[in-house]
Design a protein around this motif. Sequence first.
Motif, PDB file in Angstrom:
ATOM      1  N   LEU A   4       0.772  -1.078  -0.067  1.00 36.58           N
ATOM      2  CA  LEU A   4      -0.062  -0.074   0.123  1.00 36.58           C
ATOM      3  C   LEU A   4       0.958   1.231  -0.094  1.00 36.58           C
ATOM      4  O   LEU A   4       0.560   2.217  -0.754  1.00 36.58           O
ATOM      5  CB  LEU A   4      -0.816   0.155   1.197  1.00 36.58           C
ATOM      6  N   ARG A   5       2.086   1.145   0.814  1.00 38.53           N
ATOM      7  CA  ARG A   5       2.734   2.511   0.847  1.00 38.53           C
ATOM      8  C   ARG A   5       3.283   2.796  -0.585  1.00 38.53           C
ATOM      9  O   ARG A   5       3.693   3.600  -0.919  1.00 38.53           O
ATOM     10  CB  ARG A   5       3.989   2.142   1.928  1.00 38.53           C
ATOM     11  N   VAL A   6       4.028   1.486  -1.297  1.00 36.91           N
ATOM     12  CA  VAL A   6       4.452   1.806  -2.571  1.00 36.91           C
ATOM     13  C   VAL A   6       3.416   2.311  -3.477  1.00 36.91           C
ATOM     14  O   VAL A   6       3.788   3.169  -4.402  1.00 36.91           O
ATOM     15  CB  VAL A   6       5.276   0.358  -3.172  1.00 36.91           C
ATOM     16  N   VAL A   7       2.069   1.765  -3.542  1.00 33.65           N
ATOM     17  CA  VAL A   7       1.209   2.170  -4.420  1.00 33.65           C
ATOM     18  C   VAL A   7       0.867   3.898  -4.267  1.00 33.65           C
ATOM     19  O   VAL A   7       0.826   4.440  -5.089  1.00 33.65           O
ATOM     20  CB  VAL A   7      -0.127   1.260  -4.341  1.00 33.65           C
ATOM     21  N   LEU A   8       0.895   4.148  -3.139  1.00 32.91           N
ATOM     22  CA  LEU A   8       0.872   5.476  -2.422  1.00 32.91           C
ATOM     23  C   LEU A   8       1.799   6.388  -3.022  1.00 32.91           C
ATOM     24  O   LEU A   8       1.751   7.319  -3.480  1.00 32.91           O
ATOM     25  CB  LEU A   8       0.612   5.600  -0.928  1.00 32.91           C
ATOM     26  N   GLN A  25     -10.458   4.491  -4.558  1.00 35.21           N
ATOM     27  CA  GLN A  25     -11.336   3.317  -3.872  1.00 35.21           C
ATOM     28  C   GLN A  25     -10.709   2.365  -3.403  1.00 35.21           C
ATOM     29  O   GLN A  25     -10.870   1.523  -2.549  1.00 35.21           O
ATOM     30  CB  GLN A  25     -12.662   3.125  -4.698  1.00 35.21           C
ATOM     31  N   CYS A  26      -9.793   1.707  -4.306  1.00 33.17           N
ATOM     32  CA  CYS A  26      -8.799   0.667  -3.963  1.00 33.17           C
ATOM     33  C   CYS A  26      -7.987   1.155  -2.813  1.00 33.17           C
ATOM     34  O   CYS A  26      -7.730   0.054  -1.822  1.00 33.17           O
ATOM     35  CB  CYS A  26      -7.911   0.446  -5.403  1.00 33.17           C
ATOM     36  N   LEU A  27      -7.322   2.360  -2.775  1.00 30.12           N
ATOM     37  CA  LEU A  27      -6.729   2.669  -1.742  1.00 30.12           C
ATOM     38  C   LEU A  27      -7.577   2.594  -0.376  1.00 30.12           C
ATOM     39  O   LEU A  27      -6.897   2.125   0.922  1.00 30.12           O
ATOM     40  CB  LEU A  27      -6.014   3.877  -1.852  1.00 30.12           C
ATOM     41  N   PHE A  28      -8.812   3.144  -0.420  1.00 33.80           N
ATOM     42  CA  PHE A  28      -9.634   3.257   0.669  1.00 33.80           C
ATOM     43  C   PHE A  28      -9.861   1.681   1.137  1.00 33.80           C
ATOM     44  O   PHE A  28      -9.770   1.405   2.481  1.00 33.80           O
ATOM     45  CB  PHE A  28     -10.904   3.984   0.337  1.00 33.80           C
ATOM     46  N   ASP A  29     -10.134   1.012   0.333  1.00 36.32           N
ATOM     47  CA  ASP A  29     -10.418  -0.531   0.779  1.00 36.32           C
ATOM     48  C   ASP A  29      -9.078  -1.126   1.305  1.00 36.32           C
ATOM     49  O   ASP A  29      -9.311  -1.823   2.464  1.00 36.32           O
ATOM     50  CB  ASP A  29     -10.730  -1.277  -0.593  1.00 36.32           C
ATOM     51  N   GLN A  79       3.501   3.936   9.710  1.00 33.33           N
ATOM     52  CA  GLN A  79       3.944   4.982   8.535  1.00 33.33           C
ATOM     53  C   GLN A  79       3.120   4.989   7.330  1.00 33.33           C
ATOM     54  O   GLN A  79       3.151   6.115   6.422  1.00 33.33           O
ATOM     55  CB  GLN A  79       5.417   4.320   8.237  1.00 33.33           C
ATOM     56  N   THR A  80       2.748   3.753   6.905  1.00 32.74           N
ATOM     57  CA  THR A  80       1.686   3.757   5.824  1.00 32.74           C
ATOM     58  C   THR A  80       0.470   4.619   5.723  1.00 32.74           C
ATOM     59  O   THR A  80       0.076   5.538   5.112  1.00 32.74           O
ATOM     60  CB  THR A  80       1.208   2.316   5.468  1.00 32.74           C
ATOM     61  N   LEU A  81      -0.045   4.756   7.077  1.00 33.43           N
ATOM     62  CA  LEU A  81      -1.355   5.527   7.302  1.00 33.43           C
ATOM     63  C   LEU A  81      -0.965   6.999   7.451  1.00 33.43           C
ATOM     64  O   LEU A  81      -1.780   7.858   6.953  1.00 33.43           O
ATOM     65  CB  LEU A  81      -2.052   5.029   8.684  1.00 33.43           C
ATOM     66  N   LEU A  82       0.224   7.330   8.027  1.00 30.87           N
ATOM     67  CA  LEU A  82       0.663   8.724   8.042  1.00 30.87           C
ATOM     68  C   LEU A  82       0.919   9.321   6.307  1.00 30.87           C
ATOM     69  O   LEU A  82       0.403  10.323   6.142  1.00 30.87           O
ATOM     70  CB  LEU A  82       2.278   8.891   8.554  1.00 30.87           C
ATOM     71  N   LEU A  83       1.643   8.572   5.866  1.00 29.35           N
ATOM     72  CA  LEU A  83       1.356   8.818   4.076  1.00 29.35           C
ATOM     73  C   LEU A  83       0.015   8.921   3.591  1.00 29.35           C
ATOM     74  O   LEU A  83      -0.183   9.844   2.923  1.00 29.35           O
ATOM     75  CB  LEU A  83       2.366   7.795   3.651  1.00 29.35           C
ATOM     76  N   PHE A  84      -0.666   7.997   3.859  1.00 31.31           N
ATOM     77  CA  PHE A  84      -2.140   7.840   3.571  1.00 31.31           C
ATOM     78  C   PHE A  84      -2.990   9.084   3.703  1.00 31.31           C
ATOM     79  O   PHE A  84      -3.405   9.906   2.947  1.00 31.31           O
ATOM     80  CB  PHE A  84      -2.874   6.790   3.904  1.00 31.31           C
ATOM     81  N   LYS A  85      -2.627   9.562   5.036  1.00 36.25           N
ATOM     82  CA  LYS A  85      -3.382  10.635   5.672  1.00 36.25           C
ATOM     83  C   LYS A  85      -2.954  11.948   4.981  1.00 36.25           C
ATOM     84  O   LYS A  85      -3.696  13.232   5.020  1.00 36.25           O
ATOM     85  CB  LYS A  85      -3.118  10.614   7.085  1.00 36.25           C
ATOM     86  N   LYS A  86      -1.492  11.986   4.526  1.00 41.14           N
ATOM     87  CA  LYS A  86      -1.292  13.011   3.837  1.00 41.14           C
ATOM     88  C   LYS A  86      -1.849  13.309   2.642  1.00 41.14           C
ATOM     89  O   LYS A  86      -2.113  14.680   2.311  1.00 41.14           O
ATOM     90  CB  LYS A  86       0.285  12.901   3.680  1.00 41.14           C
TER      91      LYS A  86
END
Length: 100
Positions: A4-8, A25-29, A79-86
């Motif tokens: 997920l982090r790589v995709v982000l 939507q894929c990222l949200f899932d 770490q992934t959620l911090l990036l996602f939240k950004k």
Amino acid sequence: MIALRVVLLLSQFPEELVGEKAEPQCLFDAVNFLFSLQGKSGGVAAGAEEWLEKLNPSELFTNIVTEHEYVECTSSAIQTLLLFKKWYPNHRRKEVDNFI
């Protein structure tokens, strides 16, 4: 979590360099699934549900069927959620903040 982090990260580059971007939507899932990995104490396990341990055929080795919470998994999830939240600050904001 790492995928997920790589995709982000790849979604921030031009499509001509990295190809078609993932739909939000894929990222949200994926984030929603990540929430399901969080244990009762707040940590993240890499594996399955605790009830699977009841299927353990070994009497000698206990707690071998399921994964347990590890700091490495928990750190990767945070770490992934911090990036996602950004990049997606409005998706389940309260849950993301609580997880972090």
